[in-house]
Scaffold this motif. Structure first.
Motif, PDB file in Angstrom:
ATOM      1  N   THR A  28       0.949  -1.304  -0.033  1.00  0.00           N
ATOM      2  CA  THR A  28      -0.141   0.092   0.008  1.00  0.00           C
ATOM      3  C   THR A  28       0.822   1.171  -0.027  1.00  0.00           C
ATOM      4  N   LEU A  29       2.019   1.222   0.756  1.00  0.00           N
ATOM      5  CA  LEU A  29       2.878   2.435   1.003  1.00  0.00           C
ATOM      6  C   LEU A  29       3.456   2.422  -0.492  1.00  0.00           C
ATOM      7  N   SER A  30       3.661   1.501  -1.158  1.00  0.00           N
ATOM      8  CA  SER A  30       4.337   1.787  -2.576  1.00  0.00           C
ATOM      9  C   SER A  30       3.472   2.234  -3.397  1.00  0.00           C
ATOM     10  N   LEU A  31       2.281   1.956  -3.393  1.00  0.00           N
ATOM     11  CA  LEU A  31       1.160   2.667  -4.317  1.00  0.00           C
ATOM     12  C   LEU A  31       1.018   4.122  -4.116  1.00  0.00           C
ATOM     13  N   LEU A  32       1.252   4.456  -2.708  1.00  0.00           N
ATOM     14  CA  LEU A  32       1.149   5.807  -2.233  1.00  0.00           C
ATOM     15  C   LEU A  32       2.315   6.567  -2.149  1.00  0.00           C
ATOM     16  N   ARG A  33       3.488   5.947  -2.845  1.00  0.00           N
ATOM     17  CA  ARG A  33       4.699   6.525  -2.457  1.00  0.00           C
ATOM     18  C   ARG A  33       4.926   7.998  -3.018  1.00  0.00           C
ATOM     19  N   ALA A  34       3.900   8.585  -3.836  1.00  0.00           N
ATOM     20  CA  ALA A  34       4.242  10.040  -4.269  1.00  0.00           C
ATOM     21  C   ALA A  34       3.697  10.736  -3.210  1.00  0.00           C
ATOM     22  N   HIS A  35       3.029  10.283  -2.258  1.00  0.00           N
ATOM     23  CA  HIS A  35       2.174  11.199  -1.342  1.00  0.00           C
ATOM     24  C   HIS A  35       2.497  11.043   0.037  1.00  0.00           C
ATOM     25  N   GLY A  61       1.226  19.251   1.322  1.00  0.00           N
ATOM     26  CA  GLY A  61       1.057  20.095  -0.020  1.00  0.00           C
ATOM     27  C   GLY A  61      -0.116  19.341  -0.493  1.00  0.00           C
ATOM     28  N   PRO A  62      -0.331  19.631  -1.813  1.00  0.00           N
ATOM     29  CA  PRO A  62      -1.471  19.369  -2.683  1.00  0.00           C
ATOM     30  C   PRO A  62      -1.823  18.104  -2.424  1.00  0.00           C
ATOM     31  N   GLY A  63      -0.823  17.019  -2.350  1.00  0.00           N
ATOM     32  CA  GLY A  63      -1.145  15.637  -2.315  1.00  0.00           C
ATOM     33  C   GLY A  63      -2.054  15.128  -1.295  1.00  0.00           C
ATOM     34  N   LEU A  64      -2.244  15.922  -0.354  1.00  0.00           N
ATOM     35  CA  LEU A  64      -3.186  15.818   0.587  1.00  0.00           C
ATOM     36  C   LEU A  64      -4.713  15.371   0.075  1.00  0.00           C
ATOM     37  N   THR A  65      -5.045  16.333  -1.272  1.00  0.00           N
ATOM     38  CA  THR A  65      -6.071  16.200  -1.610  1.00  0.00           C
ATOM     39  C   THR A  65      -6.298  14.739  -2.335  1.00  0.00           C
ATOM     40  N   TYR A  66      -5.337  14.269  -2.660  1.00  0.00           N
ATOM     41  CA  TYR A  66      -5.495  13.168  -3.311  1.00  0.00           C
ATOM     42  C   TYR A  66      -5.622  11.773  -2.013  1.00  0.00           C
ATOM     43  N   LEU A  67      -4.973  12.138  -1.014  1.00  0.00           N
ATOM     44  CA  LEU A  67      -5.559  11.170  -0.066  1.00  0.00           C
ATOM     45  C   LEU A  67      -6.766  11.476   0.477  1.00  0.00           C
ATOM     46  N   ALA A  68      -7.308  12.574   0.631  1.00  0.00           N
ATOM     47  CA  ALA A  68      -8.653  12.790   1.028  1.00  0.00           C
ATOM     48  C   ALA A  68      -9.480  12.230   0.081  1.00  0.00           C
ATOM     49  N   ARG A  69      -9.319  12.167  -1.133  1.00  0.00           N
ATOM     50  CA  ARG A  69     -10.258  11.758  -2.358  1.00  0.00           C
ATOM     51  C   ARG A  69     -10.218  10.072  -2.036  1.00  0.00           C
ATOM     52  N   LEU A  70      -9.018   9.396  -1.458  1.00  0.00           N
ATOM     53  CA  LEU A  70      -9.046   8.057  -1.292  1.00  0.00           C
ATOM     54  C   LEU A  70      -9.698   7.537  -0.063  1.00  0.00           C
ATOM     55  N   SER A  71      -9.707   8.506   1.020  1.00  0.00           N
ATOM     56  CA  SER A  71     -10.393   8.316   2.255  1.00  0.00           C
ATOM     57  C   SER A  71     -11.929   8.292   2.062  1.00  0.00           C
ATOM     58  N   ALA A  72     -12.326   9.056   1.018  1.00  0.00           N
ATOM     59  CA  ALA A  72     -13.711   9.262   0.865  1.00  0.00           C
ATOM     60  C   ALA A  72     -14.522   7.877   0.417  1.00  0.00           C
ATOM     61  N   GLU A  73     -13.648   6.821  -0.063  1.00  0.00           N
ATOM     62  CA  GLU A  73     -14.283   5.540  -0.264  1.00  0.00           C
ATOM     63  C   GLU A  73     -14.505   4.754   1.110  1.00  0.00           C
ATOM     64  N   LEU A  74     -13.754   5.116   2.136  1.00  0.00           N
ATOM     65  CA  LEU A  74     -13.983   4.476   3.369  1.00  0.00           C
ATOM     66  C   LEU A  74     -15.188   5.075   4.116  1.00  0.00           C
ATOM     67  N   LEU A  75     -15.617   6.324   3.814  1.00  0.00           N
ATOM     68  CA  LEU A  75     -16.522   6.993   4.541  1.00  0.00           C
ATOM     69  C   LEU A  75     -18.051   6.389   4.821  1.00  0.00           C
ATOM     70  N   PRO A  76     -18.387   5.701   3.603  1.00  0.00           N
ATOM     71  CA  PRO A  76     -19.788   5.173   3.998  1.00  0.00           C
ATOM     72  C   PRO A  76     -19.643   3.866   5.150  1.00  0.00           C
ATOM     73  N   ALA A  77     -18.662   3.407   5.272  1.00  0.00           N
ATOM     74  CA  ALA A  77     -18.609   2.219   6.459  1.00  0.00           C
ATOM     75  C   ALA A  77     -18.789   3.077   7.868  1.00  0.00           C
ATOM     76  N   ILE A 115      -3.808  23.623   4.502  1.00  0.00           N
ATOM     77  CA  ILE A 115      -4.966  22.646   4.766  1.00  0.00           C
ATOM     78  C   ILE A 115      -5.189  22.070   3.236  1.00  0.00           C
ATOM     79  N   PHE A 116      -5.338  21.359   2.772  1.00  0.00           N
ATOM     80  CA  PHE A 116      -5.308  21.000   1.236  1.00  0.00           C
ATOM     81  C   PHE A 116      -6.545  19.967   1.164  1.00  0.00           C
ATOM     82  N   GLU A 117      -7.043  19.270   2.227  1.00  0.00           N
ATOM     83  CA  GLU A 117      -7.847  18.124   1.980  1.00  0.00           C
ATOM     84  C   GLU A 117      -9.207  18.553   1.405  1.00  0.00           C
ATOM     85  N   TYR A 118      -9.657  19.795   1.311  1.00  0.00           N
ATOM     86  CA  TYR A 118     -10.892  20.254   0.956  1.00  0.00           C
ATOM     87  C   TYR A 118     -10.870  21.086  -0.544  1.00  0.00           C
ATOM     88  N   VAL A 119      -9.626  20.686  -1.012  1.00  0.00           N
ATOM     89  CA  VAL A 119      -9.528  21.497  -2.472  1.00  0.00           C
ATOM     90  C   VAL A 119      -9.804  20.345  -3.391  1.00  0.00           C
TER      91      VAL A 119
END
Length: 730
Positions: A443-450, A468-484, A672-676
């Protein structure tokens, strides 16, 4: 469709900080830890069941009893056993022989059926606007119908389909390690196909490859050729002719014209009679790009196709109408509370339909449009529930909302296992398994750029998200877990809003645990947040009342240990669930229609109180749940701030672009970049429009947004911002 990348080559990470170059294959991963399994106990959780309220017969009959005993099959694994022949030559030509044996049902002549449909017959008889009674001859109309139908579809060519399936099978084997399909989910689809009614497949299009994979999977499983809709403007005439012979459908341009245009009347009538087509044939370009990018690399991709439980559309249309009740707009429900004009939240549902009302949908009656919109919410709920949570979503959630300042790898391994188990406990599927250290390494290898990896003096690693702006990508990934965790997150933010006016947010947890929270206050605060959040995030089924969901949220907070009941003198113990009396009206009131005002326990609920639990794990878990909704709520708060400097009037697209640019500038200043996210900007504009903050008026250049007179004052803008920020946990 869920994809997972499997890497076979070591990946090196270079830190831009004082740490030295760190390998993912370092001693930090050398510890022996338990394996992670995609289920708890013996069986994998079943997800994606249809609505038991609206489709009870389908819920019961189209369910495979032994579904949890069935595993996965690899649909691109074709061997000698998959053909009728045996031998040395068969083993080398099994792909070709398999494609020859695929069942392709004969094409039925649709022209006669379309000519006999009510919409086309009304045009021929002149009973509809733009029909033969307004100057057109019936034979000319009939020729026009044939022309439109010829533009839409052509009879599939079995030879081309078999050749294409053979070629696609070889390409998919070059791209993927396997394409997994749950046998139990496919059994349910076969059971629905045996009923004889046409099957309609709706795809969430999580990948551009969906248009290639879904028709291939269904053809390989014996369901025949899938008719797939395609935009004629996106391909050349030669490609359009090829795709039409492979089962593609192309909507004529005049079908999307406004209802005032007489040119599109006939095309819409033909489409209404001819289509049940959904999806896209645009994966060929994605396949070529994937082949080019992976040429010479050791990457292989594993893919899983999820299918939710099918249901009868006829049964839904009959039962869904009986579940409709009175609804009010968000402006009437929430605006008086935001402005402090009242404190009572009306006991009614929110009307917030964001489905685009353009094209063929406008040809329906208002009641049918509402039926389509609510059907889409049911389907969206089932599709999200049936999608597996990937390891990148779990890792992004941990790094973004629990350890943004960094975490030691040994602790991260334990929390990855904990969050995976919590996801499975909530009935959601995960799309990974294996040794825990290998999963985290992959998993860390997949997220190595962030992410950043730093070696510390004890030989362990520190993992932290890259600022930096890479936090926006992490926020977009974390949204997949939000429904749980959505119910608990809504409840935690509601409790945060309830405590905001009583204790300072930076105060100790013990001080916040002293406060008594009444059940009525909790219900009101949860209901306010439910009204504020968009429906495509909440994924509430239209037949589910807000009151029932509020009670579910409160139950979840009690079950996870965040809230504990506080016994008051003279009150009945909270653990005593026995009903003391039954009123006459509860004896006949239908289930699912209970409201707070109708319940016999309303007075008792007024007297029930709760406190925040003082267990050691509760503060961190409470903050974690609150932060799951922080990207959306922060976007709404920044949208309220932007009201003071936004350039209005403007089109919806123009104002959304203004807001997104403001997000980018503010994020650079605050770090703070997670809402961008442009999607969050769109959601904020739509919510403010429904709330009455922004008003839409027609103009020659198109609909224009402008600030409503109510929120033109700085005082009301501040009230809106404060209302939103009460739910945000710093």
């Amino acid at each position: 469709m869920t994809t997972m990348l499997k890497s076979r080559s070591p990946v090196q990470q270079r830190s831009s900080h004082n740490g030295q170059e760190t390998s993912l294959w370092s001693s930090g991963f050398g510890m022996k830890l338990e394996a992670v399994t995609p289920f708890l106990g013996k069986y994998r959780p079943f997800v994606g069941r249809c609505c038991q309220t609206c489709t009870p017969k389908s819920w019961e009959s189209l369910f495979h009893r032994s579904i949890m005993d069935l595993g996965f099959c690899n649909v691109i694994l074709v061997k000698e056993e998959n053909t009728r022949f045996r031998g040395w030559l068969v083993r080398r030509l099994c792909y070709f022989l398999w494609s020859l044996e695929q069942h392709i049902p004969p094409c039925q002549d649709a022209s006669q059926k379309i000519m006999e449909s009510s919409g086309v017959q009304n045009l021929l008889s002149g009973r509809a606007p733009g029909g033969a009674g307004e100057g057109q001859m019936p034979d000319l109309v009939e020729k026009e119908v044939q022309r439109i139908l010829g533009h839409i579809q052509a009879p599939p060519r079995p030879f081309l389909l078999r050749l294409f399936s053979w070629l696609l099978l070889r390409v998919l084997n070059c791209l993927f390690l396997n394409v997994q399909l749950h046998k139990g989910q496919m059994k349910m689809v076969h059971k629905a196909a045996q009923a004889g009614s046409p099957l309609v497949f709706l795809s969430t299009h999580k990948s551009i490859l969906d248009g290639i994979l879904l028709p291939f999977v269904l053809l390989s499983q014996g369901l025949g050729v899938l008719r797939v809709a395609w935009d004629s403007r996106a391909c050349s005439p030669a490609l359009r002719a090829l795709l039409r012979n492979l089962g593609g459908l192309f909507l004529p341009p005049e079908a999307n014209l406004s209802l005032d245009s007489s040119k599109g009347v006939l095309a819409r009538a033909v489409i209404h009679a001819a289509s049940s087509p959904l999806g896209l044939w645009r994966g060929a370009l994605a396949v070529l790009q994937r082949l080019r990018s992976s040429w010479g690399c050791l990457h292989r991709v594993c893919v899983r196709v999820h299918l939710a439980q099918p249901f009868s559309l006829q049964e839904y249309t009959i039962n869904a109408r009986s579940c409709w009740s009175g609804r009010q707009t968000l402006e009437h429900l929430l605006q008086p509370v935001v402005l402090g004009q009242c404190t009572v939240v009306p006991d009614t549902e929110k009307e917030q339909e964001w489905t685009p009302t353009t094209g063929p949908l406008l040809a329906f009656k208002e009641e049918d449009q509402l039926l389509v919109r609510r059907l889409s919410r049911h389907i969206l709920h089932a599709s999200v529930a049936s999608s597996a949570v990937m390891s990148t979503a779990i890792m992004a959630t941990l790094l973004l909302f629990k350890h943004q300042k960094g975490v030691v790898l040994s602790q991260l391994l334990g929390e990855f296992s904990w969050l995976t188990e919590e996801t499975l406990l909530r009935g959601f599927d995960v799309g990974f398994s294996g040794q825990l250290r290998c999963l985290v390494q992959h998993t860390l290898s997949l997220l190595r750029a962030h992410v950043i990896l730093l070696r510390i003096h004890l030989g362990d690693l520190v993992v932290m998200p890259r600022p930096g702006p890479g936090l926006t990508y992490l926020a977009r990934l974390s949204a997949e877990l939000l429904p749980a965790f959505l119910s608990e997150a809504v409840g935690a933010c509601a409790v945060r809003g309830l405590l905001a006016g009583r204790v300072p947010p930076e105060g100790p947890w013990e001080l916040q645990g002293i406060e008594l929270l009444s059940q009525s206050e909790l219900h009101r605060q949860i209901l306010l947040l439910l009204h504020l959040l968009p429906q495509d995030l909440l994924l509430l089924q239209p037949c589910q009342s807000s009151y029932c969901y509020c009670q579910e949220v409160l139950d979840r907070l009690i079950q996870c240990g965040l809230l504990v009941a506080e016994e008051t003198p003279g009150s009945r113990p909270a653990c005593d669930t026995g009903r003391q009396r039954l009123s006459a009206k509860l004896l006949w009131k239908p289930s699912g229609d209970f409201t707070d005002s109708d319940s016999d326990d309303f007075e008792e609920a007024e007297g029930r109180y709760f406190r925040l639990s003082q267990q050691s794990r509760c503060p961190d878990f409470f903050l974690f749940l609150c932060r799951l909704l922080s990207p959306l709520l922060k976007a709404f708060a920044q949208a309220a701030v932007f009201l003071r400097q936004g350039q209005l009037p403007d089109t919806e697209a123009g104002y959304t672009e203004q807001l997104f640019q403001f997000f980018q500038v503010t994020a650079q200043e605050e770090g703070i970049f997670e809402y961008v996210d442009p999607n969050l900007a769109i959601s904020a504009v739509w919510t403010f429009r429904d709330l009455g903050v922004l008003q839409q008026t027609p103009s020659p250049a198109g609909p224009q947004l402008h600030l409503s007179p109510t929120f033109a004052s700085r005082d009301n803008q501040d009230k809106l911002e404060q209302f939103i920020r009460q739910f945000i946990c710093s």
